[in-house]
Design an enzyme around this catalytic site. Structure first.
Site, PDB file in Angstrom:
ATOM      1  N   HIS A 158       0.850  -1.196   0.000  1.00  0.00           N
ATOM      2  CA  HIS A 158       0.000   0.000   0.000  1.00  0.00           C
ATOM      3  C   HIS A 158       0.888   1.249   0.000  1.00  0.00           C
ATOM      4  O   HIS A 158       2.108   1.163   0.167  1.00  0.00           O
ATOM      5  CB  HIS A 158      -0.900   0.026   1.240  1.00  0.00           C
ATOM      6  CG  HIS A 158      -0.144   0.269   2.516  1.00  0.00           C
ATOM      7  ND1 HIS A 158       0.664  -0.688   3.084  1.00  0.00           N
ATOM      8  CD2 HIS A 158      -0.038   1.365   3.304  1.00  0.00           C
ATOM      9  CE1 HIS A 158       1.218  -0.206   4.173  1.00  0.00           C
ATOM     10  NE2 HIS A 158       0.822   1.041   4.342  1.00  0.00           N
ATOM     11  N   ASP A 190       0.668   5.171   1.895  1.00  0.00           N
ATOM     12  CA  ASP A 190      -0.095   5.752   3.003  1.00  0.00           C
ATOM     13  C   ASP A 190      -1.065   6.834   2.516  1.00  0.00           C
ATOM     14  O   ASP A 190      -0.684   7.734   1.756  1.00  0.00           O
ATOM     15  CB  ASP A 190       0.858   6.354   4.053  1.00  0.00           C
ATOM     16  CG  ASP A 190       1.710   5.267   4.702  1.00  0.00           C
ATOM     17  OD1 ASP A 190       1.253   4.109   4.772  1.00  0.00           O
ATOM     18  OD2 ASP A 190       2.843   5.575   5.122  1.00  0.00           O
ATOM     19  N   ARG A 207       5.465   6.281  13.839  1.00  0.00           N
ATOM     20  CA  ARG A 207       5.455   6.879  12.503  1.00  0.00           C
ATOM     21  C   ARG A 207       4.821   8.264  12.518  1.00  0.00           C
ATOM     22  O   ARG A 207       3.767   8.466  13.128  1.00  0.00           O
ATOM     23  CB  ARG A 207       4.655   5.978  11.569  1.00  0.00           C
ATOM     24  CG  ARG A 207       4.872   6.283  10.094  1.00  0.00           C
ATOM     25  CD  ARG A 207       4.001   5.407   9.238  1.00  0.00           C
ATOM     26  NE  ARG A 207       2.715   6.050   9.011  1.00  0.00           N
ATOM     27  CZ  ARG A 207       1.656   5.447   8.464  1.00  0.00           C
ATOM     28  NH1 ARG A 207       1.713   4.176   8.105  1.00  0.00           N
ATOM     29  NH2 ARG A 207       0.533   6.108   8.281  1.00  0.00           N
ATOM     30  N   HIS A 222       4.752   0.171  -0.009  1.00  0.00           N
ATOM     31  CA  HIS A 222       5.495  -0.568   1.015  1.00  0.00           C
ATOM     32  C   HIS A 222       4.624  -1.637   1.649  1.00  0.00           C
ATOM     33  O   HIS A 222       3.392  -1.605   1.558  1.00  0.00           O
ATOM     34  CB  HIS A 222       6.098   0.371   2.063  1.00  0.00           C
ATOM     35  CG  HIS A 222       5.098   1.160   2.848  1.00  0.00           C
ATOM     36  ND1 HIS A 222       4.500   2.309   2.375  1.00  0.00           N
ATOM     37  CD2 HIS A 222       4.579   0.974   4.082  1.00  0.00           C
ATOM     38  CE1 HIS A 222       3.678   2.790   3.277  1.00  0.00           C
ATOM     39  NE2 HIS A 222       3.689   1.996   4.335  1.00  0.00           N
TER      40      HIS A 222
HETATM   41  C1  SIN Z   1       3.534   0.827   7.752  1.00  0.00           C
HETATM   42  O1  SIN Z   1       2.928   0.322   6.807  1.00  0.00           O
HETATM   43  O2  SIN Z   1       3.488   2.030   7.996  1.00  0.00           O
HETATM   44  C2  SIN Z   1       4.362  -0.047   8.667  1.00  0.00           C
HETATM   45  C3  SIN Z   1       5.484  -0.742   7.989  1.00  0.00           C
HETATM   46  C4  SIN Z   1       6.234  -1.633   8.927  1.00  0.00           C
HETATM   47  O3  SIN Z   1       5.854  -1.749  10.101  1.00  0.00           O
HETATM   48  O4  SIN Z   1       7.211  -2.259   8.495  1.00  0.00           O
END
Ligand code: SIN
Length: 283
Positions: free
Chosen positions: A103, A105, A274, A258
């Site tokens: 996905h 963000d 994050r 990612h």
């Molecule tokens: C995310 O998708 O923001 C998290 C990625 C992760 O925890 O590796």
């Protein structure tokens, strides 16, 4: 400030060493910003950041977003989204399954997130090696590698993105689904966007959020979406980040997808937080 920068041997990815983010001057910040635009995924290694210091650095990129998953936000700093498998009093202290699917963000928003920054505090290990890597896919390289006829086709099309699509199947979704759909109705974005800073064309779609392609018969749209979702995560477009505590990983949501890997479980602990920066509509 004498930044030490190395590029990965992949289409995306770079590392920065010899820097302490709270002391970063404007010139060094501009170099990091340029590096994010050029390499899409940038690790700033060896940091020791308080929540406030992480927020202060992230704000240099723009206005911060508060993620809709309220139970996973830091109690003192709701701009920080906690990603963790740790339980306290039997309850998760953060999101336990963020990034299960490929996905980008905020794709479910009319103005998707521009940049995200995940800071590693605890990294799980197995046999002395870090696990719980994060995978990235280079959406500019994926666009360039399409046959010309497909590029011309995607240039004319838009994808529909929906939060409800994936979260509706999550066992632990705390929010009422009808409310979530009301708050975040499906949105459409071009299937190929022009990166606002570099002008580079990048595919913009994901298995996580893209539900359909507008303007094509259903079966044709489904087949194209499936083919594109498989194309973008081909190994040659991927970059794998192996974490170390103190890494601040910055990624450009306009140029990458990612996905987290879940190859660990308690008592192997993973704790990250994050910050996410608001972006612009793609047109
Ligand atoms: C995310 O998708 O923001 C998290 C990625 C992760 O925890 O590796």
């Amino acid at each position: 400030m004498n930044l030490s920068i190395t590029h990965s041997d992949r289409p995306i990815g770079a590392r920065v060493a010899n820097v302490r983010l709270p002391d970063l001057d404007e010139d060094a910040f501009r170099r990091i910003l340029d590096l994010v635009n050029e390499r899409s995924v940038v690790t700033i290694e060896g940091q020791d950041l308080s929540e406030q210091q992480q927020i202060d650095f992230a704000r240099r990129f723009g206005e911060l977003q508060k993620i809709f998953l309220k139970d996973a936000l830091s109690s003192r700093y709701p701009e920080l989204f906690v990603v963790s498998n740790i339980l306290e009093n039997g309850k998760p202290i953060g999101s336990t399954d963020a990034g299960v699917y490929w996905h980008t963000d905020g794709a479910y928003l009319p103005k998707p997130h521009s940049v995200s920054m995940l800071y590693a505090i605890e990294v799980p290990e197995k046999d002395g090696k870090a696990v719980g890597d994060t995978l990235f896919a280079a959406m500019g390289a994926a666009y360039d590698a399409l046959p010309q006829a497909t590029r011309e086709q995607v240039d004319r099309l838009r994808g529909v993105h929906s939060l409800h699509y994936r979260y509706a199947t999550k066992a632990d979704a705390a929010q009422d689904m009808a409310e979530l759909t009301r708050q975040f109705p499906p949105v459409s974005h071009p299937l190929a966007i022009r990166h606002p800073a570099t002008g580079r064309k990048c595919l913009y779609l994901s298995e996580g959020y893209t539900t359909r392609i507008e303007g094509l018969p259903e079966d044709e749209g489904e087949a194209l979406l499936k083919a594109l979702c498989e194309h973008v995560v081909r190994p040659e477009f991927q970059y794998r980040h192996r974490w170390a505590p103190g890494d601040l990983l910055i990624w450009d949501n306009r140029a990458t997808l990612h996905r987290a890997t879940f190859d660990y479980a308690l008592p192997q602990r993973r704790l990250m937080r994050r910050a996410t920066v608001s972006g612009e509509a793609f047109g």
